[in-house]
Scaffold this motif. Structure first.
Motif, mmCIF file in Angstrom:
data_model
loop_
_atom_site.group_PDB
_atom_site.id
_atom_site.type_symbol
_atom_site.label_atom_id
_atom_site.label_comp_id
_atom_site.label_asym_id
_atom_site.label_seq_id
_atom_site.Cartn_x
_atom_site.Cartn_y
_atom_site.Cartn_z
ATOM 1 N N VAL A 197 44.981 41.354 -31.508
ATOM 2 C CA VAL A 197 44.204 41.529 -30.283
ATOM 3 C C VAL A 197 45.103 42.001 -29.145
ATOM 4 C CG1 VAL A 197 42.939 40.283 -28.477
ATOM 5 C CG2 VAL A 197 42.349 39.933 -30.892
ATOM 6 N N LEU A 198 46.271 41.375 -29.017
ATOM 7 C CA LEU A 198 47.209 41.759 -27.957
ATOM 8 C C LEU A 198 47.656 43.210 -28.119
ATOM 9 C CD1 LEU A 198 49.397 38.517 -27.720
ATOM 10 C CD2 LEU A 198 47.764 39.356 -26.030
ATOM 11 N N LYS A 199 47.857 43.634 -29.366
ATOM 12 C CA LYS A 199 48.246 45.026 -29.604
ATOM 13 C C LYS A 199 47.134 45.979 -29.186
ATOM 14 C CE LYS A 199 51.362 44.047 -33.500
ATOM 15 N NZ LYS A 199 51.589 44.229 -34.968
ATOM 16 N N LYS A 200 45.885 45.615 -29.473
ATOM 17 C CA LYS A 200 44.743 46.461 -29.097
ATOM 18 C C LYS A 200 44.606 46.527 -27.581
ATOM 19 C CE LYS A 200 42.116 45.543 -33.351
ATOM 20 N NZ LYS A 200 42.094 46.922 -33.872
ATOM 21 N N LEU A 201 44.846 45.400 -26.905
ATOM 22 C CA LEU A 201 44.775 45.394 -25.445
ATOM 23 C C LEU A 201 45.846 46.302 -24.845
ATOM 24 C CD1 LEU A 201 44.148 41.574 -24.813
ATOM 25 C CD2 LEU A 201 42.534 43.437 -24.373
ATOM 26 N N LYS A 202 47.019 46.354 -25.494
ATOM 27 C CA LYS A 202 48.101 47.211 -24.999
ATOM 28 C C LYS A 202 47.713 48.687 -25.059
ATOM 29 C CE LYS A 202 51.534 44.221 -24.201
ATOM 30 N NZ LYS A 202 52.233 44.110 -22.882
ATOM 31 N N ALA A 245 36.053 41.918 -28.448
ATOM 32 C CA ALA A 245 35.254 40.722 -28.742
ATOM 33 C C ALA A 245 34.149 41.043 -29.749
ATOM 34 C CB ALA A 245 34.674 40.152 -27.454
ATOM 35 N N ARG A 246 33.508 42.184 -29.589
ATOM 36 C CA ARG A 246 32.468 42.581 -30.539
ATOM 37 C C ARG A 246 33.060 42.844 -31.929
ATOM 38 N NH1 ARG A 246 30.609 45.586 -26.030
ATOM 39 N NH2 ARG A 246 31.657 47.444 -26.860
ATOM 40 N N GLU A 247 34.246 43.454 -31.954
ATOM 41 C CA GLU A 247 34.896 43.780 -33.231
ATOM 42 C C GLU A 247 35.217 42.520 -34.031
ATOM 43 O OE1 GLU A 247 39.024 45.935 -34.810
ATOM 44 O OE2 GLU A 247 38.314 46.264 -32.754
ATOM 45 N N TYR A 248 35.673 41.464 -33.337
ATOM 46 C CA TYR A 248 36.059 40.236 -34.032
ATOM 47 C C TYR A 248 34.930 39.206 -34.053
ATOM 48 C CZ TYR A 248 40.923 41.760 -34.288
ATOM 49 O OH TYR A 248 42.076 42.442 -34.593
ATOM 50 N N GLY A 249 33.832 39.489 -33.380
ATOM 51 C CA GLY A 249 32.704 38.574 -33.379
ATOM 52 C C GLY A 249 32.961 37.284 -32.624
ATOM 53 N N VAL A 250 33.642 37.386 -31.494
ATOM 54 C CA VAL A 250 33.949 36.198 -30.697
ATOM 55 C C VAL A 250 33.465 36.419 -29.274
ATOM 56 C CG1 VAL A 250 35.959 35.594 -32.101
ATOM 57 C CG2 VAL A 250 36.252 37.082 -30.092
#
Length: 513
Positions: free
Chosen positions: A17-22, A31-36
């Motif tokens: 997630v942190l890598k995607k945010l970067k 959030a939609r991708e991980y369902g959270v």
């Protein structure tokens, strides 16, 4: 409306997630991708530093919640003890861990603590520890662990820090008076069997990824104040001492604090890679130095200093030592001494100067190549070049083959550089000041006491050196002139500057009286 089922991401998923945010991806899309819930993504971003620290400390990647055990102090002390014994290749079993946990609990005054099988299993999961069967007496390097670290952890380090701010530190042992065995014959030395010198030092070396910065070596000996240090105001390297000439918690912590002070003055945050040696487990509050420990049993594969930097340093040291000994042999008159006898005349101060010169001779290209072999560069493959690379750069004396020299360089490659910590030290997270470090015992070197060198004796030495160069037909005196400039410049800073008229005034005063 159906209520969304609660889902908690694992540590591995949080790092993703942190890598995607970067990359600039929005929190809502992640959030939609991980369902959270988006709030979980927000909390992950706020805890970025803590999560990256857990990831780099090789915590369980499948762990979802960071729950503390029923005796957190015992668990931390046991983890330090486990790292310590595994670094020594000592086999550890579940019953042994439970027994040791009980001992550490008693040391902490937690008499109600009882190590159970369930507690041990949870402790192992929390710290990503698994038991594997060992085959044979020698434990091989952990190739899968090294590969996982290179793929999962190293990229985040390279993205967060510039090459000049990524450092690697490691200790090595040095038999500082060792000479080659009898198969290496010196000019005037009879190759009779002689016991190799085991007088040892521990040296901490540290350099950065782009090779542009080599920190001053820290040398650890046995004698706190050797005779040869008398009248010496500044040593060529940093020097400390204890009874075993080992790296200890106290010395490591102090070195880290000094490094942190230096980087804070430069307003420069750096990352420091090191192995999980027992001496490196000493906790220290650092504002500008982030410690990252390499996984156990992987340093031979992914630690840059072990890819040839240390070997290159030792090769230069051995070459300089041989050059000195052969020079002494050439200058002998009367009864010729054997090489081992000439080696005994080498003082610790002489050795420190040789070590400083050897470290200066390790080139930037060598350091970059070793970081590349450790796969710190994106275009790096597994370079199969000989890791030592040492004989290529070092000035090997004539008549010595590359194979003989490499064997000489590796004579001390496996000596111990750090000792085990006691239960009290494991529990207290600090090491009591060792009284034996204050010992004023003299080193074994039998040195002739000489008066301190003065400016006048330095000038006499310059005259002798110039006469030697003139008699041997020297082609260039540029280095001699630089040496003379250095001596005059040093004297100018030490004394009050006089003018030529001062001497005339003195002569006039003497005539009047």
């Amino acid at each position: 409306m159906e209520q969304r089922k609660s889902k908690t991401l694992t540590l591995c998923e949080r790092i993703e997630v942190l890598k995607k945010l970067k990359t600039g991806q929005s929190q809502a899309s992640i959030a939609r991708e991980y369902g959270v819930n988006p709030s979980q993504i927000s909390r992950i971003l706020k805890r970025e530093r803590q999560l990256l620290g857990d990831w780099r400390s090789n915590r369980n990647p499948q762990r979802k919640r960071k729950r503390a055990g029923k005796a957190e102090e015992v668990e931390e002390a046991l983890l330090r003890w486990f790292s310590q014994v595994r670094s020594r290749q000592f086999p550890v079993s579940g019953p042994l861990l439970m027994e040791k946990a009980g001992q550490l609990a008693g040391c902490l005054g937690l008499n109600d603590f009882k190590a159970t099988v369930g507690w041990l299993e949870r402790w192992k999961r929390r710290n990503n520890i698994t038991f594997k069967k060992q085959h044979g007496e020698r434990q091989d390097a952990d190739d899968s662990g090294a590969e996982n670290w290179v793929v999962s952890v190293l990229p985040s380090i390279l993205n967060e820090y510039a090459p000049r701010d990524i450092f690697n530190a490691d200790e090595t042992g040095l038999y500082w008076r060792a000479i080659p065995d009898g198969t290496l014959a010196f000019k005037q030395a009879t190759p009779t069997g002689s016991k190799a010198s085991k007088e040892r030092l521990t040296i901490l070396l540290c350099c950065n990824m782009d090779g542009g910065e080599k920190l001053e070596p820290l040398v650890i000996g046995k004698s706190k104040q050797p005779r040869c240090f008398k009248n010496v105001k500044r040593l060529p390297v940093s020097y400390r001492a204890n009874a075993n000439s080992w790296m200890t918690w106290d010395l490591w912590k102090q070195w880290l604090k000094d490094l942190n002070t230096r980087m804070r003055a430069q307003k420069r945050p750096i990352l420091l890679l090191c192995d999980n040696s027992a001496a490196h487990n000493a906790p220290a509050r650092l504002s500008h130095v982030k410690l990252v420990f390499l996984p156990p049993n992987t340093t031979s594969l992914i630690q840059p200093l072990d890819q040839g930097i240390i070997a290159n340093f030792k090769a230069h040291y051995r070459a300089l030592l041989l050059r000195r000994l052969m020079g002494l042999m050439d200058g002998q008159t009367g009864d010729n001494k054997r090489a081992i006898e000439l080696a005994r005349s080498l003082s610790l101060l002489d050795s420190l100067h040789l070590q400083k010169e050897a470290w200066n001779r390790v080139t930037q290209a060598t350091i970059i190549k070793c970081y590349r072999r450790a796969r710190f560069f994106k275009d790096a493959g597994r370079d199969q070049t000989d890791a030592a690379m040492a004989s290529v750069a070092a000035d090997i004396p004539a008549g010595v083959s590359n194979e003989q020299f490499q064997r000489y360089v590796a004579v001390d490659c496996s000596i111990q550089t750090a000792g085990d910590s006691t239960d009290v030290e494991l529990c207290a997270c600090k090491q009591a000041t060792a009284t034996d470090e204050a010992s004023d015992q003299m080193s074994s070197e039998a040195l002739i006491q000489q008066p301190p060198a003065t400016f006048a004796t330095a000038l006499e030495g310059l005259s002798t050196i110039r006469a030697y160069l003139e008699n041997t037909g020297c082609q260039s005196y540029e280095r001699f002139y630089r040496l003379a400039d250095l001596i005059y410049e040093t004297q100018r800073h030490r004394s009050v500057q006089r003018t030529i008229t001062d001497y005339f005034k003195k002569a006039k005063y003497q005539r009047l009286y």
